[in-house]
Structures are given as C-alpha cells and as structure tokens.
Design an enzyme around this catalytic site. Structure first.
Site, short mmCIF file in Angstrom:
data_model
loop_
_atom_site.label_atom_id
_atom_site.label_comp_id
_atom_site.label_asym_id
_atom_site.label_seq_id
_atom_site.Cartn_x
_atom_site.Cartn_y
_atom_site.Cartn_z
N LYS A 1 -13.66 -7.09 -5.45
CA LYS A 1 -14.23 -7.39 -4.09
C LYS A 1 -15.60 -7.44 -3.88
O LYS A 1 -16.35 -6.70 -3.94
CB LYS A 1 -13.55 -6.26 -3.00
CG LYS A 1 -12.22 -6.02 -3.18
CD LYS A 1 -11.94 -4.72 -2.10
CE LYS A 1 -10.40 -4.20 -2.19
NZ LYS A 1 -9.84 -3.64 -3.38
N LYS B 1 0.67 -1.18 -0.05
CA LYS B 1 -0.09 0.08 0.09
C LYS B 1 0.83 1.31 -0.11
O LYS B 1 1.91 1.49 0.95
CB LYS B 1 -0.92 -0.04 1.22
CG LYS B 1 -1.90 -1.08 1.30
CD LYS B 1 -3.23 -0.64 0.56
CE LYS B 1 -4.06 -1.83 0.88
NZ LYS B 1 -5.62 -1.37 0.29
#
Length: 346
Positions: A262, A154
């Site tokens: 997702k 990230k």
C-alpha cells in the site's frame, strides 16, 4: 531527489470523507476518514495528491501531521527539490506529494499505460468487511453475484468457527478454479494457536492469508511461514520498515510467500518499487492495495499498479475502495464486474 520548479506553490486542505456503511477492521470501526489534499501549482497547471494516514496504523500517524506536512511542502517550495530520503519515514505524505507532481506534469494520466488510457481494466478482489455472521454472509453473496472471482474476507472480529462456516459455504458452491479466496487476519491470531488455525483454514483451498499474527514478531512469523500449509502474505509487518537494507534483512528472515503493498503505508510509490524489486530478487510475489483513500488516492494507486506490473498484471489487486464514501471526489473510475476501469468518456 527530484528537482522541480522553484516557482511552484503548494496548498494543503484537510478533507473528511464519510463511509456509506461502517468499515469494520480488527482494530475497530471507521465511520469517517480524514485526508490532506495537496495541490501543487506552477502558475499554469495544477496537480492534486492525497495524504491519508490510517489512524493507529500508519508510521506517520502523528498528532501534528498537518504542520509536519506543511513543513515538507515549504522546503519543496523553497528549494525546488523533493528529498525522498527525508520523506522515507512519512509514507503517506510522500505518496500525496508524488501523486500531485505526477498529476501536475501528466494530467489525469499519471502513467501512460493501457489502463490509464481506458483501454483495459485491472482485475480486483471483492472485499468483504468484518461484521456479524449474517452481514458478512450477505456481503459475500453480493460480491459473487456481481461477478467477482476473487473474494477477500477480513477475519478476526467474530467467532473463528463462524468464519470457517462462511468459507465452507463458499467452497460448497464454488471450487478453487471458480473463486479465489483470500483472508486477512490483520494480526488477530495469537502465535500459540496460529498454526492450528492455519491448518484448519487450509482445507478450503485459500490463495493466502495476510498477516496472521501481529507485526514485529519476526522469529514467530518466520516459523509460521516455514510450517504453514497456507501461503502467508505480509502487510502490517512492512509498516515502518523504510530502510532498503532493513527491508531485505526482514524478508531474508521471514521468507513470506507474498507482500501486500500500500503506497500510503509502505513508502509511497518510491518505497513500494523498492519492496517489489527486493521481492522479485527473492522470488516473493506481490500485489498492490489501496488503503481507504478517496478516489484521488485510489486513482494514483491503480495507475501505479498498472505501471509497475504492465501487461503482466494478472493477479487480482485490492483496488475496490472507491465506492466506500458518500462524498467521494469525482474521478473517471468505475468498477465493472470484477474490473476497475477508467471511463475515458468522463
């Protein structure tokens, strides 16, 4: 629509999970995670699903979430029908209801696949959360020591030069054939210098970058996908795009290399199947990722991935969130090296 027994009863319970360590993203730091557990009963068996919207991100992150979910469940109890069209704009609710009904019908083996039978594992990426330079460096070392050959960082919370240094350190030790590197910017780059940053990042032979700029800039994202030397994957861009025609239109305009799907964010299982079918028609790659769910949601996402991709599931998926919480719900899920497995002995 899916027809179920009218005699079914659906209960909803709020549950708060607590992170072992702060989960840093470009939008802030999560210390806890609220979910709504949906339990469906037909008088003999029960099925449980998890509805878990992400604050300030999910298109169904609404103030009256619990009451809206209750209303949908009341409609299902009364009519005996799951109205997928009505639930399109509430992906986390749909995903929890889908999971509960599969659990009710099939037990813990939501889909009959080699993974769900405990015969094979799913290769996953090692996720490196945002933090200070030293924290991220230690986390990278830990994931590599655990045997992960795909590492996802990230980025966007610390200095870009420091993030480049982290990538440089990995590549000095491991070539692209040894370790696959992915980065996720969560929309942190400004469009004005995004291409320059992508060119700098490309020197480290990255697999891809997720969502380099913020969503809802289709023309700008299309330009980046066209000009970038680094493959771009869409993630947040897909949130709220729930109509099949709009999905196809958006992908025709942007033309990304990959989609990161997702179920809690991108339309439940039904909506993700739509995305995958459209992407395949357009030669766009996909992989599936959990979204900070508890083990209830993670189990469903992993089994869904094993059903969608079957024996062709070779790309690392993003399914390693089951160890994030101190008070997770027990499930026969284990991370062994770089694989998520179902322990059939549990």
């Amino acid at each position: 629509m899916t027809v179920i027994q009218k005699s079914m009863k659906i209960n909803i319970a709020e549950r708060v999970f607590h992170f072992r360590q702060p989960a840093g993203t470009s939008r802030g730091v999560y210390m806890e995670r609220k979910s709504w557990l949906v339990t469906v009963s037909d008088g003999t068996a029960v099925g449980v699903g998890e509805c878990a919207p992400l604050p300030k991100l999910s298109c169904d992150d609404i103030a009256d979430y619990g009451s809206v979910l209750r209303r949908f469940c009341d409609d299902i109890e009364r009519s005996g029908v799951v109205d997928y069209e009505a639930l399109r704009d509430y992906p986390s609710m749909l995903f929890g209801i889908e999971t509960a009904l599969l659990n009710l019908s099939n037990g813990n083996r939501l889909f009959d696949t080699p993974f769900s039978r405990g015969e094979t594992g799913i290769r996953i990426n090692g996720l490196i959360w945002m933090g200070t330079f030293d924290e991220m460096s230690r986390r990278i070392e830990q994931k590599l020591a655990e045997g992960f050959r795909c590492v996802k960082l990230k980025i966007g919370a610390i200095r870009f030069d420091d993030e480049m240094e982290l990538l440089k350190r990995i590549r000095q030790r491991f070539g692209p054939r040894d370790v696959e590197l992915r980065v996720d910017a969560n929309g942190a780059f400004d469009f004005g210098d995004a291409l320059y940053k992508l060119e700098l990042l490309s020197q480290y032979a990255l697999h891809s970058i997720e969502q380099p700029i913020a969503a809802r800039q289709w023309a700008n994202m299309a330009e980046l996908c066209r000009e970038s030397p680094l493959p771009i994957a869409l993630d947040e861009e897909l949130i709220g795009v729930n109509d099949p025609d709009l999905k196809r239109q958006m992908l025709n305009i942007i033309k990304p290399r990959y989609l990161v799907l997702k179920p809690s964010l991108h339309g439940g299982m039904a909506g993700c199947r739509e995305w995958i079918d459209i992407a395949r028609d357009m030669c766009i790659g996909t992989w599936i990722t959990s979204a900070l769910e508890s083990n209830v949601g993670l189990n469903a996402v992993a089994q869904f991935a094993s059903d969608v991709y079957g024996d062709s599931i070779t790309m690392a998926q993003g399914l390693g969130t089951g160890q994030l919480f101190t008070d997770n719900i027990p499930m026969p899920l284990e991370v062994r090296g770089e694989y998520l497995v179902v322990n059939s002995e549990k």
